[in-house]
Design an enzyme around this catalytic site. Structure first.
Site, PDB file in Angstrom:
ATOM      1  N   ARG A  88      45.994  49.179  36.140  1.00 52.94           N
ATOM      2  CA  ARG A  88      47.039  50.196  35.950  1.00 52.94           C
ATOM      3  C   ARG A  88      47.854  49.999  34.672  1.00 52.94           C
ATOM      4  NH1 ARG A  88      51.779  49.821  37.896  1.00 52.94           N
ATOM      5  NH2 ARG A  88      51.766  51.787  39.021  1.00 52.94           N
ATOM      6  N   GLU A 134      35.918  26.369  52.185  1.00 56.62           N
ATOM      7  CA  GLU A 134      37.031  25.427  51.964  1.00 56.62           C
ATOM      8  C   GLU A 134      37.465  25.380  50.508  1.00 56.62           C
ATOM      9  OE1 GLU A 134      38.614  23.738  54.609  1.00 56.62           O
ATOM     10  OE2 GLU A 134      37.376  25.284  55.532  1.00 56.62           O
ATOM     11  N   ASP A 155      57.620  50.518  36.252  1.00 56.76           N
ATOM     12  CA  ASP A 155      57.432  49.727  37.467  1.00 56.76           C
ATOM     13  C   ASP A 155      58.490  48.675  37.699  1.00 56.76           C
ATOM     14  OD1 ASP A 155      55.112  50.898  38.138  1.00 56.76           O
ATOM     15  OD2 ASP A 155      53.817  49.296  37.387  1.00 56.76           O
ATOM     16  N   PRO A 167      44.585  29.100  46.350  1.00 61.04           N
ATOM     17  CA  PRO A 167      45.979  28.932  46.769  1.00 61.04           C
ATOM     18  C   PRO A 167      46.667  27.780  46.036  1.00 61.04           C
ATOM     19  CG  PRO A 167      44.459  28.430  48.579  1.00 61.04           C
ATOM     20  CD  PRO A 167      43.632  28.926  47.442  1.00 61.04           C
TER      21      PRO A 167
HETATM   22  N1  ADE Z   1      42.153  32.088  48.263  1.00 56.55           N
HETATM   23  C1  ADE Z   1      42.693  31.809  49.454  1.00 56.55           C
HETATM   24  N2  ADE Z   1      44.012  31.989  49.442  1.00 56.55           N
HETATM   25  C2  ADE Z   1      44.356  32.398  48.188  1.00 56.55           C
HETATM   26  C3  ADE Z   1      45.577  32.718  47.548  1.00 56.55           C
HETATM   27  N3  ADE Z   1      46.740  32.673  48.186  1.00 56.55           N
HETATM   28  N4  ADE Z   1      45.522  33.085  46.254  1.00 56.55           N
HETATM   29  C4  ADE Z   1      44.347  33.134  45.587  1.00 56.55           C
HETATM   30  N5  ADE Z   1      43.159  32.824  46.141  1.00 56.55           N
HETATM   31  C5  ADE Z   1      43.147  32.458  47.431  1.00 56.55           C
END
Ligand code: ADE
Length: 253
Positions: free
Chosen positions: A153, A116, A168, A89
């Site tokens: 794709r 984590e 697309d 994230p």
């Molecule tokens: N792992 C946990 N959340 C994630 C996200 N939003 N993007 C990529 N990997 C992740």
């Protein structure tokens, strides 16, 4: 074009299931792309095959150890034009142009973290750190599959109709135009007349204008990033007048 996708994971079954069905399943069966799932436990050295440990400095959760990941990458003996991708994230937000860029590599390695996260030092060994959105999911497996689905794709001969991926949403920087199929009238909802007219030029113009309209209404940020033609600008002016008229017509006196 990508020939092989590798997944470094402690949950191989999640990835296996994905390649059994639909477009990715067919792409693999017809030899257009190959995949390789690496169970990180196979690269541990202790009796319990541990891939994670407690964080230095304390705190909740576990952190994935760096050595099984790096040993697994080493064992792949990747060719030059490959890329390793860390799913996190904290990565840069996934966009269509990155999918396109990655689809042109020879091999891709997805580093799927859980718990984590991964020992921060893995950053130095990944070419890309990618987030699939501003939210947190349980692990990198699903995120890596989101990326894979977007990449597969784009590969030549994967989609039945060669031009589908090019049509697309996002591939031209604007949202896709609306599509309809039979019946022509459903519960008093009618398919736009022009689409049934058989007039190719009018249909093309209608579709481009719809793409511009919905992009303007839903994702105006995208319009700033693309090069608009004179005809696009003309259509956007028409759209603005149509929207103003619509608003005025719907204001109660
Ligand atoms: N792992 C946990 N959340 C994630 C996200 N939003 N993007 C990529 N990997 C992740």
């Amino acid at each position: 074009m990508v020939k092989k996708l590798h997944y470094l994971t402690t949950f191989p079954e999640i990835i296996e299931a994905y390649f059994k069905y639909s477009i990715p399943g067919r792409a693999v069966n017809s030899g257009l792309v190959d995949f390789n799932i690496v169970n990180l436990r196979d690269f541990t050295t202790d009796k319990h095959r541990t891939t994670d440990d407690t964080p230095y400095g304390g705190g909740p959760g576990m952190v994935m150890k760096i050595s099984p990941i790096l040993s697994a990458i080493d064992a792949l003996r990747l060719p030059q034009n490959s890329a390793t991708i860390l799913l996190t994230p904290k990565g840069s937000l996934l966009q269509q142009d990155l999918l396109k860029e990655l689809s042109e590599k020879d091999q891709l390695v997805f580093l799927c973290g859980h718990y984590e996260g991964m020992d921060e030092r893995i950053d130095l060994y990944a070419h890309y750190a990618v987030s699939i959105g501003d939210y947190v999911i349980g692990g990198g497996e699903i995120a890596s599959l989101v990326m894979s689905d977007g990449i597969i794709r784009l590969l030549k001969n994967v989609l039945g109709n060669e031009s589908s991926a090019e049509q697309d949403s996002f591939s031209h920087g604007v949202l896709d135009y609306p599509q309809y199929t039979k019946p022509r009238i459903y519960d008093e909802l009618e398919v736009p007349e022009v689409l049934c007219s058989g007039h190719h030029k009018n249909i093309m113009r209608y579709r481009r204008k719809e793409s511009l309209k919905w992009t303007l209404l839903l994702r105006p940020d995208l319009l700033k990033k693309i090069k608009l033609s004179q005809e696009d600008i003309k259509m956007l002016k028409e759209i603005k007048i149509e929207i103003q008229t619509f608003i005025m017509d719907n204001i109660d006196e």
